[in-house]
Design an enzyme around this catalytic site. Structure first.
Site, short mmCIF file in Angstrom:
data_model
loop_
_atom_site.label_atom_id
_atom_site.label_comp_id
_atom_site.label_asym_id
_atom_site.label_seq_id
_atom_site.Cartn_x
_atom_site.Cartn_y
_atom_site.Cartn_z
N PRO A 199 0.82 -1.22 0.00
CA PRO A 199 0.00 0.00 0.00
C PRO A 199 0.85 1.27 0.00
O PRO A 199 0.34 2.36 -0.21
CB PRO A 199 -0.83 -0.12 1.28
CG PRO A 199 -0.15 -1.13 2.13
CD PRO A 199 0.61 -2.03 1.21
N GLU A 231 1.41 -8.61 8.87
CA GLU A 231 1.51 -7.18 9.16
C GLU A 231 2.30 -6.44 8.06
O GLU A 231 2.23 -5.23 7.93
CB GLU A 231 2.17 -7.01 10.55
CG GLU A 231 2.25 -5.60 11.07
CD GLU A 231 0.91 -4.86 11.06
OE1 GLU A 231 -0.13 -5.51 11.22
OE2 GLU A 231 0.94 -3.63 10.88
N ARG A 237 -4.16 -8.39 -20.48
CA ARG A 237 -5.11 -7.99 -21.53
C ARG A 237 -4.48 -6.97 -22.50
O ARG A 237 -5.03 -6.74 -23.59
CB ARG A 237 -6.42 -7.50 -20.95
CG ARG A 237 -6.36 -6.19 -20.23
CD ARG A 237 -7.62 -5.99 -19.41
NE ARG A 237 -8.83 -5.92 -20.21
CZ ARG A 237 -9.19 -4.87 -20.94
NH1 ARG A 237 -8.41 -3.82 -20.99
NH2 ARG A 237 -10.31 -4.87 -21.63
N ASP A 287 -10.57 1.57 -24.38
CA ASP A 287 -10.95 1.48 -22.97
C ASP A 287 -10.76 2.81 -22.26
O ASP A 287 -9.92 3.61 -22.67
CB ASP A 287 -10.07 0.46 -22.25
CG ASP A 287 -10.54 -0.97 -22.46
OD1 ASP A 287 -11.72 -1.14 -22.77
OD2 ASP A 287 -9.72 -1.88 -22.29
#
Ligand code: SAM
Length: 240
Positions: free
Chosen positions: A86, A113, A150, A164
């Site tokens: 993150p 963690e 993709r 897209d």
């Protein structure tokens, strides 16, 4: 392209890789995906891979020696090593395109963690799939795999990925299929009368409209053509 995923939970990828476009891309040799169990690189007789954090605190931390050995045994100079975290740069279509050009991509999934900070020294990049915290990096690696595969040649029709959302800095225009009328709502006339010039113009305008209404930040980051400036002016007048 080769993708390697270093994970403590290889089974989590069965569904993602075993269905639809990803399954076909792997079966037809467009890419290969190898799942590597980090636990196999533990030297501990109980195959421990984590330990308590120095300084105290909740949870367990993935040990650097185990991950270092797993990375060293499964990479070469050609590998582009990405840690799922993150705390990495926020994932976007532009990063998916960048990763799709690599010869070999190695995705490293944390768990518990988190991982020992020193693991950061053994990777080339760190990616976050958004500002929230997952239990482990597996879902994040799945998102990266899907979005990269993709984009590979022959995985899907090139025009399809080129149109897209985000590909050219805009959200995609609205799409419709049969029936032409559903519960009183009709498909826009311009899409059914076969005039390709008008269809192109309609799609560009609606793509700009969606982006203006939903993601104005994308428009700020994009240089508009003269035609797009004109259409955007019309859209702004229409929404007043
Ligand atoms: N304590 C860590 C922190 O605050 O940065 C979060 C650890 S998280 C519970 C466990 C693992 O899940 C991370 O090491 C990472 O591999 C993965 N992960 C969690 N959220 C993620 C995200 N948004 N993007 C990518 N990977 C993520």
């Amino acid at each position: 392209m080769k993708i390697k995923i270093l994970t403590l939970f290889p089974n989590m990828f069965e569904g993602i890789l075993g269905e639809s476009i990803l399954k076909r891309a792997i079966e037809s040799g467009i890419c290969s995906v190898e799942l590597i169990d980090i636990r196999a690189y533990s030297l501990d007789k109980h195959h421990h891979v984590d330990d308590t954090p120095y300084g105290g605190g909740a949870g367990m931390v993935l040990a650097c020696d185990v991950v270092d050995r797993a990375i060293a045994a499964n990479t070469t100079d050609k590998s582009y090593k990405v840690l799922m975290t993150p705390q990495g740069r926020t994932y976007k279509q532009a990063i998916a395109k960048e990763l799709a050009s690599k010869e070999e991509l190695v995705l490293i999934c944390g768990h518990y963690e988190g991982f020992d900070e020193r693991i950061r020294d053994y990777v080339d990049d760190e990616i976050s799939i958004g500002d929230y915290v997952l239990t482990g990096g597996e879902l994040a690696a799945g998102v990266v795999c899907d979005s990269v595969i993709r984009l590979l040649d022959h995985a899907i029709r090139k025009e399809s990925s080129e149109e897209d959302s985000f590909s050219d800095g805009l959200l995609e225009y609205p799409q419709y299929t049969r029936p032409v009328e559903y519960k009183g709502v009709c498909v826009p006339e311009v899409l059914v009368n076969g005039n390709h010039k008008l269809i192109r113009e309609y799609r560009l305008k609606e793509s700009l409209r969606k982006t203006y209404l939903r993601r104005p930040d994308l428009l700020e980051a994009r240089a508009l053509t003269g035609e797009e400036e004109k259409l955007l002016k019309e859209i702004k007048e229409e929404s007043e």
